[in-house]
Design a protein around this motif. Structure first.
Motif, PDB file in Angstrom:
ATOM      1  N   SER A 112       0.826  -1.214   0.000  1.00  0.00           N
ATOM      2  CA  SER A 112       0.000   0.000   0.000  1.00  0.00           C
ATOM      3  C   SER A 112       0.857   1.260   0.000  1.00  0.00           C
ATOM      4  O   SER A 112       0.505   2.260   0.610  1.00  0.00           O
ATOM      5  CB  SER A 112      -0.934  -0.002   1.217  1.00  0.00           C
ATOM      6  OG  SER A 112      -0.179   0.032   2.419  1.00  0.00           O
ATOM      7  N   GLY A 113       1.991   1.182  -0.666  1.00  0.00           N
ATOM      8  CA  GLY A 113       2.848   2.353  -0.776  1.00  0.00           C
ATOM      9  C   GLY A 113       3.857   2.515   0.334  1.00  0.00           C
ATOM     10  O   GLY A 113       4.492   3.563   0.437  1.00  0.00           O
ATOM     11  N   ALA A 114       4.029   1.493   1.157  1.00  0.00           N
ATOM     12  CA  ALA A 114       4.981   1.559   2.273  1.00  0.00           C
ATOM     13  C   ALA A 114       6.099   0.552   2.036  1.00  0.00           C
ATOM     14  O   ALA A 114       6.353  -0.335   2.844  1.00  0.00           O
ATOM     15  CB  ALA A 114       4.272   1.282   3.591  1.00  0.00           C
ATOM     16  N   GLU A 115       6.787   0.689   0.895  1.00  0.00           N
ATOM     17  CA  GLU A 115       7.782  -0.294   0.493  1.00  0.00           C
ATOM     18  C   GLU A 115       8.960  -0.410   1.451  1.00  0.00           C
ATOM     19  O   GLU A 115       9.613  -1.450   1.526  1.00  0.00           O
ATOM     20  CB  GLU A 115       8.313   0.039  -0.913  1.00  0.00           C
ATOM     21  CG  GLU A 115       7.299  -0.138  -2.022  1.00  0.00           C
ATOM     22  CD  GLU A 115       6.437   1.107  -2.246  1.00  0.00           C
ATOM     23  OE1 GLU A 115       6.578   2.070  -1.451  1.00  0.00           O
ATOM     24  OE2 GLU A 115       5.637   1.108  -3.189  1.00  0.00           O
ATOM     25  N   THR A 135       5.457  -1.316  10.614  1.00  0.00           N
ATOM     26  CA  THR A 135       6.207  -0.247  11.268  1.00  0.00           C
ATOM     27  C   THR A 135       5.639   1.100  10.822  1.00  0.00           C
ATOM     28  O   THR A 135       5.122   1.242   9.714  1.00  0.00           O
ATOM     29  CB  THR A 135       7.701  -0.332  10.928  1.00  0.00           C
ATOM     30  OG1 THR A 135       7.874  -0.336   9.512  1.00  0.00           O
ATOM     31  CG2 THR A 135       8.319  -1.596  11.513  1.00  0.00           C
ATOM     32  N   THR A 136       5.762   2.094  11.694  1.00  0.00           N
ATOM     33  CA  THR A 136       5.179   3.397  11.395  1.00  0.00           C
ATOM     34  C   THR A 136       6.157   4.329  10.686  1.00  0.00           C
ATOM     35  O   THR A 136       5.749   5.393  10.207  1.00  0.00           O
ATOM     36  CB  THR A 136       4.683   4.076  12.684  1.00  0.00           C
ATOM     37  OG1 THR A 136       5.768   4.165  13.612  1.00  0.00           O
ATOM     38  CG2 THR A 136       3.563   3.280  13.309  1.00  0.00           C
ATOM     39  N   ALA A 137       7.417   3.957  10.607  1.00  0.00           N
ATOM     40  CA  ALA A 137       8.412   4.802   9.955  1.00  0.00           C
ATOM     41  C   ALA A 137       9.224   3.966   8.969  1.00  0.00           C
ATOM     42  O   ALA A 137       9.344   2.742   9.128  1.00  0.00           O
ATOM     43  CB  ALA A 137       9.344   5.431  10.996  1.00  0.00           C
ATOM     44  N   ARG A 161       4.489  -7.345  18.125  1.00  0.00           N
ATOM     45  CA  ARG A 161       5.705  -6.545  18.201  1.00  0.00           C
ATOM     46  C   ARG A 161       6.531  -6.790  16.940  1.00  0.00           C
ATOM     47  O   ARG A 161       6.666  -7.933  16.489  1.00  0.00           O
ATOM     48  CB  ARG A 161       6.546  -6.924  19.432  1.00  0.00           C
ATOM     49  CG  ARG A 161       5.835  -6.757  20.772  1.00  0.00           C
ATOM     50  CD  ARG A 161       5.640  -5.300  21.140  1.00  0.00           C
ATOM     51  NE  ARG A 161       5.064  -5.148  22.469  1.00  0.00           N
ATOM     52  CZ  ARG A 161       3.764  -5.102  22.736  1.00  0.00           C
ATOM     53  NH1 ARG A 161       2.887  -5.208  21.737  1.00  0.00           N
ATOM     54  NH2 ARG A 161       3.324  -4.961  23.961  1.00  0.00           N
ATOM     55  N   LEU A 162       7.085  -5.719  16.390  1.00  0.00           N
ATOM     56  CA  LEU A 162       7.970  -5.804  15.236  1.00  0.00           C
ATOM     57  C   LEU A 162       9.354  -5.276  15.622  1.00  0.00           C
ATOM     58  O   LEU A 162       9.468  -4.210  16.239  1.00  0.00           O
ATOM     59  CB  LEU A 162       7.414  -4.994  14.063  1.00  0.00           C
ATOM     60  CG  LEU A 162       6.041  -5.396  13.533  1.00  0.00           C
ATOM     61  CD1 LEU A 162       5.657  -4.518  12.344  1.00  0.00           C
ATOM     62  CD2 LEU A 162       6.000  -6.867  13.140  1.00  0.00           C
ATOM     63  N   TYR A 163      10.373  -6.036  15.241  1.00  0.00           N
ATOM     64  CA  TYR A 163      11.749  -5.676  15.558  1.00  0.00           C
ATOM     65  C   TYR A 163      12.557  -5.591  14.266  1.00  0.00           C
ATOM     66  O   TYR A 163      12.405  -6.427  13.368  1.00  0.00           O
ATOM     67  CB  TYR A 163      12.387  -6.730  16.464  1.00  0.00           C
ATOM     68  CG  TYR A 163      11.734  -6.882  17.814  1.00  0.00           C
ATOM     69  CD1 TYR A 163      12.255  -6.234  18.931  1.00  0.00           C
ATOM     70  CD2 TYR A 163      10.605  -7.674  17.968  1.00  0.00           C
ATOM     71  CE1 TYR A 163      11.658  -6.379  20.178  1.00  0.00           C
ATOM     72  CE2 TYR A 163      10.000  -7.820  19.212  1.00  0.00           C
ATOM     73  CZ  TYR A 163      10.530  -7.174  20.312  1.00  0.00           C
ATOM     74  OH  TYR A 163       9.938  -7.325  21.540  1.00  0.00           O
ATOM     75  N   VAL A 164      13.422  -4.605  14.173  1.00  0.00           N
ATOM     76  CA  VAL A 164      14.400  -4.510  13.095  1.00  0.00           C
ATOM     77  C   VAL A 164      15.746  -4.226  13.733  1.00  0.00           C
ATOM     78  O   VAL A 164      15.864  -3.320  14.565  1.00  0.00           O
ATOM     79  CB  VAL A 164      14.030  -3.402  12.083  1.00  0.00           C
ATOM     80  CG1 VAL A 164      15.106  -3.303  10.991  1.00  0.00           C
ATOM     81  CG2 VAL A 164      12.663  -3.677  11.453  1.00  0.00           C
ATOM     82  N   GLN A 169      10.330  -1.650  17.203  1.00  0.00           N
ATOM     83  CA  GLN A 169       9.942  -0.525  16.376  1.00  0.00           C
ATOM     84  C   GLN A 169       8.541  -0.033  16.732  1.00  0.00           C
ATOM     85  O   GLN A 169       7.681  -0.819  17.143  1.00  0.00           O
ATOM     86  CB  GLN A 169       9.957  -0.932  14.900  1.00  0.00           C
ATOM     87  CG  GLN A 169      11.295  -1.432  14.400  1.00  0.00           C
ATOM     88  CD  GLN A 169      12.377  -0.375  14.460  1.00  0.00           C
ATOM     89  OE1 GLN A 169      12.161   0.763  14.025  1.00  0.00           O
ATOM     90  NE2 GLN A 169      13.533  -0.722  15.008  1.00  0.00           N
ATOM     91  N   SER A 170       8.329   1.247  16.568  1.00  0.00           N
ATOM     92  CA  SER A 170       6.968   1.775  16.647  1.00  0.00           C
ATOM     93  C   SER A 170       6.176   1.174  15.496  1.00  0.00           C
ATOM     94  O   SER A 170       6.620   1.184  14.343  1.00  0.00           O
ATOM     95  CB  SER A 170       6.999   3.298  16.535  1.00  0.00           C
ATOM     96  OG  SER A 170       5.682   3.815  16.452  1.00  0.00           O
ATOM     97  N   SER A 171       4.984   0.633  15.800  1.00  0.00           N
ATOM     98  CA  SER A 171       4.203  -0.055  14.772  1.00  0.00           C
ATOM     99  C   SER A 171       2.728   0.001  15.147  1.00  0.00           C
ATOM    100  O   SER A 171       2.364   0.299  16.290  1.00  0.00           O
ATOM    101  CB  SER A 171       4.661  -1.505  14.622  1.00  0.00           C
ATOM    102  OG  SER A 171       4.504  -2.220  15.846  1.00  0.00           O
ATOM    103  N   SER A 172       1.877  -0.317  14.169  1.00  0.00           N
ATOM    104  CA  SER A 172       0.445  -0.275  14.426  1.00  0.00           C
ATOM    105  C   SER A 172      -0.287  -1.147  13.420  1.00  0.00           C
ATOM    106  O   SER A 172       0.246  -1.501  12.363  1.00  0.00           O
ATOM    107  CB  SER A 172      -0.072   1.164  14.342  1.00  0.00           C
ATOM    108  OG  SER A 172       0.096   1.672  13.032  1.00  0.00           O
TER     109      SER A 172
END
Length: 211
Positions: A112-115, A135-137, A161-164, A169-172
């Motif tokens: 959706s455009g968040a490559e 992730t939000t960023a 939870r998402l980790y990089v 990471q901030s995520s939603s």
């Protein structure tokens, strides 16, 4: 359906002979290469390169790869994208009915455009609702090895939870809430692409290691 805190599958892609990928977890979840090429430039020793067209590793379905309501799942990988696809599938468990929709998946991008974001998603048991968490960023980079991980209790979106690079990471949730009952899949696990009937789509372009 699996014991808690047990390593279920581990592919390190070292020493591949022919098309066989060995599951180092000892659980017999071996894979079969379809197009993906072994490379000595993995994150640790050897790895795999996926061309973003039709490459994948196929792992047969077992009960241990199925995740039902209230079961905990952790998905991890080292990735090095050569390009950022609209949705580059890292791994995906195709759902019953053999469509492109995944029982669970982690991806570079979410279509959706968040490559340049990292995403986890699954489909609900009524096969109508997609739950997508990202992730939000911007966080995913090309030509750089990054460790990604997703942790989730199926049907409990508050636990996701998402980790990089081992950092939370901030995520939603950007589709659904993660509280829907997941569909339990009887299809194969694919690495590097999503199963659409029996052909690949949403392919990953780049290198992977230690799934």
């Amino acid at each position: 359906d699996q014991p808690t805190n047990e390593l279920i599958l581990f592919h390190d892609y070292d020493g591949i002979a022919g098309s066989a990928v060995i599951d180092r977890s000892g659980n017999g979840h071996h894979g079969a290469l379809t197009g993906a090429a072994s490379t000595n430039r993995g994150r640790f020793n050897d790895g795999l390169f996926f061309d973003g067209v039709d490459d994948r590793v196929i792992v047969g379905d077992t009960a241990a790869l199925d995740f039902a309501l209230a079961e905990s799942i952790t998905l991890t990988a080292w990735i090095k994208p050569a390009s950022l696809e609209a949705r580059g599938t890292i791994l995906s468990k195709g759902r019953t009915a053999s469509t492109e929709f995944s029982n669970y998946a982690i991806c570079q991008g979410d279509g959706s455009g968040a490559e340049d974001q990292f995403a986890f998603h699954y489909w609900s048991s009524n096969v109508m609702d997609l739950a997508r968490h990202r992730t939000t960023a911007p966080i995913i980079r090309t030509n750089t090895w990054q460790h990604v991980a997703a942790v989730n209790i199926m049907g409990n979106g508050a636990t996701t939870r998402l980790y990089v690079e081992r950092e939370l990471q901030s995520s939603s949730w950007v589709a659904g809430s993660g509280h829907a009952r997941p569909i339990v899949s009887t299809e194969e696990l694919w690495i590097g692409a999503t199963r659409s009937v029996a052909v690949p789509m949403e392919e990953f372009n780049g290198s992977m290691d230690d799934i």
